[in-house]
Design a protein around this motif. Structure first.
Motif, PDB file in Angstrom:
ATOM      1  N   MET A   1       0.874  -1.298   0.079  1.00 30.14           N
ATOM      2  CA  MET A   1      -0.036  -0.029   0.049  1.00 30.14           C
ATOM      3  C   MET A   1       0.871   1.205  -0.029  1.00 30.14           C
ATOM      4  O   MET A   1       0.293   2.314  -0.727  1.00 30.14           O
ATOM      5  CB  MET A   1      -0.994   0.052   1.086  1.00 30.14           C
ATOM      6  N   GLY A   2       1.990   1.211   0.598  1.00 30.97           N
ATOM      7  CA  GLY A   2       2.981   2.502   0.528  1.00 30.97           C
ATOM      8  C   GLY A   2       3.410   2.805  -0.749  1.00 30.97           C
ATOM      9  O   GLY A   2       3.422   3.822  -1.288  1.00 30.97           O
ATOM     10  N   ILE A   3       3.777   1.683  -1.600  1.00 29.73           N
ATOM     11  CA  ILE A   3       4.449   1.868  -2.925  1.00 29.73           C
ATOM     12  C   ILE A   3       3.140   2.422  -3.780  1.00 29.73           C
ATOM     13  O   ILE A   3       3.287   3.262  -4.490  1.00 29.73           O
ATOM     14  CB  ILE A   3       4.908   0.710  -3.732  1.00 29.73           C
ATOM     15  N   ALA A   4       1.970   1.954  -3.411  1.00 31.51           N
ATOM     16  CA  ALA A   4       0.813   2.209  -4.361  1.00 31.51           C
ATOM     17  C   ALA A   4       0.418   3.594  -3.968  1.00 31.51           C
ATOM     18  O   ALA A   4      -0.084   4.364  -4.746  1.00 31.51           O
ATOM     19  CB  ALA A   4      -0.306   1.441  -3.922  1.00 31.51           C
ATOM     20  N   ALA A   5       0.629   4.085  -2.690  1.00 32.44           N
ATOM     21  CA  ALA A   5       0.330   5.545  -2.521  1.00 32.44           C
ATOM     22  C   ALA A   5       1.355   6.485  -3.256  1.00 32.44           C
ATOM     23  O   ALA A   5       0.820   7.539  -3.641  1.00 32.44           O
ATOM     24  CB  ALA A   5       0.585   5.721  -0.807  1.00 32.44           C
ATOM     25  N   GLU A   6       2.462   6.124  -3.550  1.00 35.71           N
ATOM     26  CA  GLU A   6       3.344   6.673  -4.297  1.00 35.71           C
ATOM     27  C   GLU A   6       2.835   6.624  -5.710  1.00 35.71           C
ATOM     28  O   GLU A   6       3.198   7.879  -6.538  1.00 35.71           O
ATOM     29  CB  GLU A   6       4.939   5.961  -4.414  1.00 35.71           C
ATOM     30  N   TYR A   7       2.399   5.658  -6.227  1.00 37.06           N
ATOM     31  CA  TYR A   7       1.881   5.677  -7.562  1.00 37.06           C
ATOM     32  C   TYR A   7       0.707   6.609  -7.837  1.00 37.06           C
ATOM     33  O   TYR A   7       0.750   7.343  -8.755  1.00 37.06           O
ATOM     34  CB  TYR A   7       1.464   4.193  -7.921  1.00 37.06           C
ATOM     35  N   VAL A   8      -0.047   6.645  -6.837  1.00 39.38           N
ATOM     36  CA  VAL A   8      -1.361   7.634  -6.698  1.00 39.38           C
ATOM     37  C   VAL A   8      -0.757   9.106  -6.961  1.00 39.38           C
ATOM     38  O   VAL A   8      -1.283   9.929  -7.607  1.00 39.38           O
ATOM     39  CB  VAL A   8      -2.117   7.338  -5.643  1.00 39.38           C
ATOM     40  N   ALA A   9       0.250   9.075  -5.936  1.00 40.23           N
ATOM     41  CA  ALA A   9       0.953  10.611  -5.918  1.00 40.23           C
ATOM     42  C   ALA A   9       1.482  10.973  -7.544  1.00 40.23           C
ATOM     43  O   ALA A   9       1.381  12.249  -7.829  1.00 40.23           O
ATOM     44  CB  ALA A   9       1.879  10.745  -5.065  1.00 40.23           C
ATOM     45  N   GLU A  10       2.279  10.062  -8.080  1.00 39.80           N
ATOM     46  CA  GLU A  10       2.796  10.463  -9.138  1.00 39.80           C
ATOM     47  C   GLU A  10       1.682  10.742 -10.371  1.00 39.80           C
ATOM     48  O   GLU A  10       1.736  11.556 -11.036  1.00 39.80           O
ATOM     49  CB  GLU A  10       3.715   9.262  -9.884  1.00 39.80           C
ATOM     50  N   LYS A  11       0.664   9.872 -10.592  1.00 42.22           N
ATOM     51  CA  LYS A  11      -0.438   9.645 -11.394  1.00 42.22           C
ATOM     52  C   LYS A  11      -1.109  11.083 -11.462  1.00 42.22           C
ATOM     53  O   LYS A  11      -1.487  11.638 -12.504  1.00 42.22           O
ATOM     54  CB  LYS A  11      -1.597   8.453 -11.175  1.00 42.22           C
ATOM     55  N   TYR A  12      -1.494  11.549 -10.178  1.00 44.01           N
ATOM     56  CA  TYR A  12      -2.228  12.688  -9.972  1.00 44.01           C
ATOM     57  C   TYR A  12      -1.308  14.031  -9.743  1.00 44.01           C
ATOM     58  O   TYR A  12      -1.884  14.957  -9.282  1.00 44.01           O
ATOM     59  CB  TYR A  12      -3.159  12.420  -8.899  1.00 44.01           C
ATOM     60  N   ALA A  13      -0.079  13.940  -9.820  1.00 45.25           N
ATOM     61  CA  ALA A  13       0.673  15.178  -9.546  1.00 45.25           C
ATOM     62  C   ALA A  13       0.589  15.542  -8.184  1.00 45.25           C
ATOM     63  O   ALA A  13       0.499  16.914  -8.193  1.00 45.25           O
ATOM     64  CB  ALA A  13       0.605  16.106 -10.777  1.00 45.25           C
TER      65      ALA A  13
END
Length: 364
Positions: A134-146
């Motif tokens: 989930m931590g890495i997934a939170a990073e992915y969300v941050a990247e996707k939505y700037a």
């Protein structure tokens, strides 16, 4: 169609994993809630529906019902939709009432990370698709939505301040039943200088990332449940309904972006009910990570003024299976402190890329 209403809502104090609730197994956390909510209705309860994610396996709801001393006829159902399990339990109970399957349910969730027998998390998705923690997934969300670290830290600080203010005003104590001599969330034992912690915190999931320990939730123990009844039955038994169920929605997104799952879920729910964000007076979205909250508010145009107004999991904690029910409990009491509130909504995103959202109208 019958109408489902929430007439009572409670939760336990929330403790850190290995903290104040470390010796209590899930059924021991849930049983006092069930006893409290079922009081005077023991023979009328159609079922107990609880979300649970990290164990111990088996039918936790049944064991908790027996631990609470309910009649053997009250069976118990345990569901796992990862972090959205507690909200799904309430959604399901409301639909069962609407459909005429029963008239009285206790629904919510319970989690004891401290006593979980599982050394690692369950699989969220096949590796060929992507199965990030989930931590890495939170990073992915941050990247996707700037979403920058600064944006996440700004929200985390706001949430922290709101949580402490709600605690100091006694709002959170309204939600809590005592567990032994425990009556306060563990996170409020000591205040921290959150602005300094946020500034100093470094990325922990990805090099040059934006998600830190300070803008993420911890791992916690706790339980929460609500009493869902058919509206006429509730009134006949002397209850005052506070929230009337209108609709619920579940949506799936790519498992790499579970934090974004509330976005299409809320959009679909509002569209079906011919509503917009402007029509919703209070919104709860689970604060597993600040990145998901900022992404959801950005994509859905949710003003912070109506979101998580008493703080949330970033401060108080996120006992996985219970968190959805904790949000409904928060709304249950918040609508009673306010005037001119018509619609409220709660949503949560969970492992595997699943979003659940539930819409209520306030009973006046």
């Amino acid at each position: 169609m019958k109408r489902a209403v929430i007439v009572q809502a409670k939760r336990t104090p929330i403790g850190k994993a290995g903290g104040i609730l470390r010796d209590l197994e899930p059924q021991e956390l849930a049983a006092p809630l069930i006893q409290h909510l079922a009081y005077g209705l023991e023979e009328e309860i159609d079922d107990i529906i609880l979300g649970n994610v990290v164990g111990p396996g088996g039918n936790v709801a049944r064991v908790a019902a027996l631990e609470a001393g309910l009649p053997f006829s009250v069976t118990g159902l345990t569901i796992d939709r990862q972090c959205s399990a507690g909200l799904e339990a309430i959604r399901l109970a409301c639909y069962l009432v609407q459909g005429g399957a029963g008239c009285c349910y206790i629904a919510g969730g319970v989690e004891s990370a401290s006593t979980s027998p599982f050394p690692s998390r369950a699989r969220f998705s096949p590796e060929k698709i992507g199965d990030p923690d989930m931590g890495i997934a939170a990073e992915y969300v941050a990247e996707k939505y700037a979403i920058t670290k600064e944006m996440q830290d700004e929200y985390a600080l706001l949430s922290y301040e709101r949580s402490w203010e709600a605690n100091e005003k006694g709002y959170l104590n309204q939600e809590i039943i005592h567990i032994g001599n425990l009556h306060q969330d563990e996170e409020f034992f000591r205040k921290r200088k959150m602005d300094i912690l946020l500034d100093r915190a470094k990325p922990i999931f990805k090099k040059n990332g934006t998600v830190t320990a300070a803008n993420s939730c911890g791992i916690h123990d706790g339980a929460s449940a609500v009493l869902v009844m058919e509206e006429n039955m509730a009134i006949n038994y002397g209850f005052e309904p506070k929230l009337r169920f209108l609709d619920g929605e579940v949506s799936g997104v790519h498992p790499n972006y579970p934090g974004a799952a509330p976005i299409p879920t809320i959009q679909a729910l509002l569209k079906r009910n011919q509503l917009t964000i402007a029509d919703i007076d209070l919104i709860e979205i689970n604060e597993a990570f600040a990145s998901k909250i900022v992404a959801c508010t950005k994509e859905l145009s949710i003003p912070y003024e109506k979101l998580n107004v008493c703080g949330g999991a970033l401060t108080v904690g996120h006992p996985y299976g219970a968190s959805g029910s904790i949000m409904i409990t928060r709304l249950f009491y918040e609508v009673q402190r306010r005037k001119n509130i018509k619609y409220v909504l709660a949503a949560i995103g969970s492992g595997g890329g699943i979003g659940v959202a539930v819409l209520f109208e306030v009973v006046t």
